[in-house]
Design a protein around this motif. Structure first.
Motif, mmCIF file in Angstrom:
data_model
loop_
_atom_site.group_PDB
_atom_site.id
_atom_site.type_symbol
_atom_site.label_atom_id
_atom_site.label_comp_id
_atom_site.label_asym_id
_atom_site.label_seq_id
_atom_site.Cartn_x
_atom_site.Cartn_y
_atom_site.Cartn_z
ATOM 1 N N GLY A 95 -9.747 40.886 94.580
ATOM 2 C CA GLY A 95 -10.074 41.247 93.205
ATOM 3 C C GLY A 95 -9.012 42.074 92.497
ATOM 4 O O GLY A 95 -9.253 42.559 91.393
ATOM 5 N N PHE A 96 -7.841 42.242 93.104
ATOM 6 C CA PHE A 96 -6.755 43.003 92.480
ATOM 7 C C PHE A 96 -5.645 42.046 92.067
ATOM 8 O O PHE A 96 -5.364 41.067 92.751
ATOM 9 C CB PHE A 96 -6.160 44.019 93.465
ATOM 10 N N THR A 97 -4.995 42.351 90.960
ATOM 11 C CA THR A 97 -3.844 41.585 90.511
ATOM 12 C C THR A 97 -2.607 42.458 90.664
ATOM 13 O O THR A 97 -2.574 43.575 90.143
ATOM 14 C CB THR A 97 -4.004 41.153 89.047
ATOM 15 N N ILE A 98 -1.631 41.960 91.402
ATOM 16 C CA ILE A 98 -0.369 42.687 91.544
ATOM 17 C C ILE A 98 0.795 41.717 91.352
ATOM 18 O O ILE A 98 0.635 40.509 91.509
ATOM 19 C CB ILE A 98 -0.234 43.404 92.915
ATOM 20 N N ASP A 99 1.915 42.270 90.989
ATOM 21 C CA ASP A 99 3.165 41.526 90.898
ATOM 22 C C ASP A 99 4.176 42.203 91.795
ATOM 23 O O ASP A 99 4.058 43.400 92.086
ATOM 24 C CB ASP A 99 3.688 41.508 89.455
ATOM 25 N N ILE A 100 5.179 41.436 92.214
ATOM 26 C CA ILE A 100 6.242 42.004 93.049
ATOM 27 C C ILE A 100 7.569 41.916 92.315
ATOM 28 O O ILE A 100 7.796 41.010 91.528
ATOM 29 C CB ILE A 100 6.324 41.301 94.421
ATOM 30 N N THR A 101 8.414 42.906 92.559
ATOM 31 C CA THR A 101 9.746 42.912 91.972
ATOM 32 C C THR A 101 10.703 42.152 92.885
ATOM 33 O O THR A 101 10.380 41.902 94.048
ATOM 34 C CB THR A 101 10.264 44.356 91.790
ATOM 35 N N PRO A 102 11.864 41.790 92.384
ATOM 36 C CA PRO A 102 12.861 41.185 93.274
ATOM 37 C C PRO A 102 13.214 42.159 94.401
ATOM 38 O O PRO A 102 13.158 43.382 94.226
ATOM 39 C CB PRO A 102 14.066 40.946 92.355
ATOM 40 N N GLY A 120 0.966 46.538 88.903
ATOM 41 C CA GLY A 120 -0.329 45.963 88.557
ATOM 42 C C GLY A 120 -1.454 46.899 88.932
ATOM 43 O O GLY A 120 -1.336 48.119 88.782
ATOM 44 N N ASP A 121 -2.562 46.333 89.435
ATOM 45 C CA ASP A 121 -3.732 47.129 89.791
ATOM 46 C C ASP A 121 -3.442 48.116 90.921
ATOM 47 O O ASP A 121 -4.090 49.155 91.019
ATOM 48 C CB ASP A 121 -4.892 46.222 90.215
ATOM 49 N N ILE A 122 -2.513 47.776 91.781
ATOM 50 C CA ILE A 122 -2.066 48.660 92.860
ATOM 51 C C ILE A 122 -0.568 48.832 92.684
ATOM 52 O O ILE A 122 0.163 47.857 92.557
ATOM 53 C CB ILE A 122 -2.384 48.055 94.245
ATOM 54 N N HIS A 163 -3.100 37.610 99.054
ATOM 55 C CA HIS A 163 -4.306 38.073 99.741
ATOM 56 C C HIS A 163 -5.005 39.210 98.985
ATOM 57 O O HIS A 163 -6.232 39.279 98.962
ATOM 58 C CB HIS A 163 -3.973 38.502 101.180
ATOM 59 N N ILE A 164 -4.231 40.082 98.371
ATOM 60 C CA ILE A 164 -4.824 41.165 97.571
ATOM 61 C C ILE A 164 -5.576 40.585 96.369
ATOM 62 O O ILE A 164 -6.620 41.092 95.974
ATOM 63 C CB ILE A 164 -3.724 42.175 97.132
ATOM 64 N N TYR A 165 -5.066 39.497 95.813
ATOM 65 C CA TYR A 165 -5.738 38.831 94.691
ATOM 66 C C TYR A 165 -7.146 38.388 95.096
ATOM 67 O O TYR A 165 -8.089 38.489 94.311
ATOM 68 C CB TYR A 165 -4.907 37.640 94.212
ATOM 69 N N GLN A 166 -7.284 37.925 96.338
ATOM 70 C CA GLN A 166 -8.593 37.490 96.830
ATOM 71 C C GLN A 166 -9.585 38.655 96.932
ATOM 72 O O GLN A 166 -10.786 38.435 96.971
ATOM 73 C CB GLN A 166 -8.456 36.807 98.190
ATOM 74 N N MET A 226 -5.013 58.810 111.460
ATOM 75 C CA MET A 226 -4.775 58.848 110.030
ATOM 76 C C MET A 226 -5.896 58.104 109.317
ATOM 77 O O MET A 226 -6.226 56.977 109.672
ATOM 78 C CB MET A 226 -3.422 58.183 109.738
ATOM 79 N N THR A 227 -6.490 58.734 108.311
ATOM 80 C CA THR A 227 -7.546 58.113 107.532
ATOM 81 C C THR A 227 -6.952 57.529 106.255
ATOM 82 O O THR A 227 -6.296 58.223 105.495
ATOM 83 C CB THR A 227 -8.629 59.138 107.170
ATOM 84 N N ILE A 228 -7.200 56.253 106.047
ATOM 85 C CA ILE A 228 -6.727 55.567 104.854
ATOM 86 C C ILE A 228 -7.948 55.008 104.149
ATOM 87 O O ILE A 228 -8.804 54.382 104.766
ATOM 88 C CB ILE A 228 -5.748 54.440 105.222
ATOM 89 N N SER A 229 -8.027 55.245 102.833
ATOM 90 C CA SER A 229 -9.207 54.794 102.100
ATOM 91 C C SER A 229 -8.801 54.120 100.797
ATOM 92 O O SER A 229 -7.649 54.136 100.397
ATOM 93 C CB SER A 229 -10.127 55.986 101.819
ATOM 94 N N GLY A 230 -9.778 53.529 100.150
ATOM 95 C CA GLY A 230 -9.577 52.917 98.841
ATOM 96 C C GLY A 230 -8.611 51.752 98.873
ATOM 97 O O GLY A 230 -8.610 50.933 99.792
ATOM 98 N N LYS A 231 -7.792 51.683 97.847
ATOM 99 C CA LYS A 231 -6.824 50.594 97.723
ATOM 100 C C LYS A 231 -5.827 50.598 98.879
ATOM 101 O O LYS A 231 -5.363 49.538 99.300
ATOM 102 C CB LYS A 231 -6.085 50.692 96.385
ATOM 103 N N ASN A 232 -5.486 51.783 99.392
ATOM 104 C CA ASN A 232 -4.566 51.838 100.525
ATOM 105 C C ASN A 232 -5.146 51.159 101.753
ATOM 106 O O ASN A 232 -4.430 50.515 102.512
ATOM 107 C CB ASN A 232 -4.185 53.290 100.851
ATOM 108 N N ALA A 233 -6.451 51.310 101.962
ATOM 109 C CA ALA A 233 -7.111 50.627 103.084
ATOM 110 C C ALA A 233 -7.029 49.113 102.894
ATOM 111 O O ALA A 233 -6.838 48.369 103.869
ATOM 112 C CB ALA A 233 -8.550 51.088 103.212
ATOM 113 N N ASP A 234 -7.142 48.660 101.645
ATOM 114 C CA ASP A 234 -7.005 47.235 101.368
ATOM 115 C C ASP A 234 -5.590 46.752 101.690
ATOM 116 O O ASP A 234 -5.412 45.654 102.223
ATOM 117 C CB ASP A 234 -7.336 46.934 99.901
ATOM 118 N N ILE A 235 -4.586 47.576 101.371
ATOM 119 C CA ILE A 235 -3.202 47.218 101.678
ATOM 120 C C ILE A 235 -3.022 47.115 103.196
ATOM 121 O O ILE A 235 -2.435 46.155 103.703
ATOM 122 C CB ILE A 235 -2.212 48.253 101.084
ATOM 123 N N VAL A 236 -3.523 48.099 103.942
ATOM 124 C CA VAL A 236 -3.383 48.083 105.406
ATOM 125 C C VAL A 236 -4.056 46.849 105.990
ATOM 126 O O VAL A 236 -3.459 46.112 106.788
ATOM 127 C CB VAL A 236 -3.976 49.361 106.044
#
Length: 150
Positions: free
Chosen positions: A106-113, A51-53, A101-104, A1-11
């Motif tokens: 360069g992306f800003t994200i928030d999490i829901t409860p 957020g960004d992702i 870690h995603i913030y490091q 499976m090829t994962i690219s972009g922001k998804n690769a950052d998540i992985v």
């Protein structure tokens, strides 16, 4: 499976975060594509990412696996409301560390409860996603799924 972009950052981030949250030997397998829906097989926790992702993080397994993880972490059996609370908090630990870690990167994200998922659920409102199988020594198997919004 090829994962690219922001998804690769998540992985990449999940491969770093999961072993840092679980204090036992952990083996993460290669991501598996989830197009377009997944089945949540019995027990888990769902956390929205904004957020960004944008997407949803689903930590899934069985109540027995989450119970063994809690028992190995705290030295006592977790059942009922305590197991439910632990499951939600475990999802928060994964998502919170993911956010930091995603913030490091360069992306800003928030999490829901967290939303505790009990019983089988089928998610069909995602364009695509992936799941990372996890083997935890002394505990069992779990999966972490990343679902992208349509």
């Amino acid at each position: 499976m090829t994962i690219s972009g922001k998804n690769a950052d998540i992985v990449e981030t999940l491969f770093h975060v999961v072993p840092s949250v679980i204090p036992f030997p952990v083996s993460l397998q290669q991501p598996i594509s989830l197009i377009p829906s997944i089945l949540q097989p019995e027990w888990g926790v769902l956390i929205g990412i904004t957020g960004d992702i944008r997407g949803r993080l689903l930590v899934k397994g069985t109540s027995q696996t989450f119970g063994l993880l809690g028992q190995n972490l705290f030295g006592m059996t977790l059942e009922g409301p305590m197991l439910e609370s632990f499951t939600g908090e475990f999802g928060n630990m994964i998502a919170g560390n993911l956010s930091a870690h995603i913030y490091q990167l360069g992306f800003t994200i928030d999490i829901t409860p967290p939303t505790l998922m009990m019983g089988e659920s089928n998610f069909q409102d995602s364009d695509h996603g992936f799941s990372i199988p996890i083997e935890i020594e002394q505990v069992g198997n779990m999966d972490i799924a990343w679902l992208l919004h349509k």
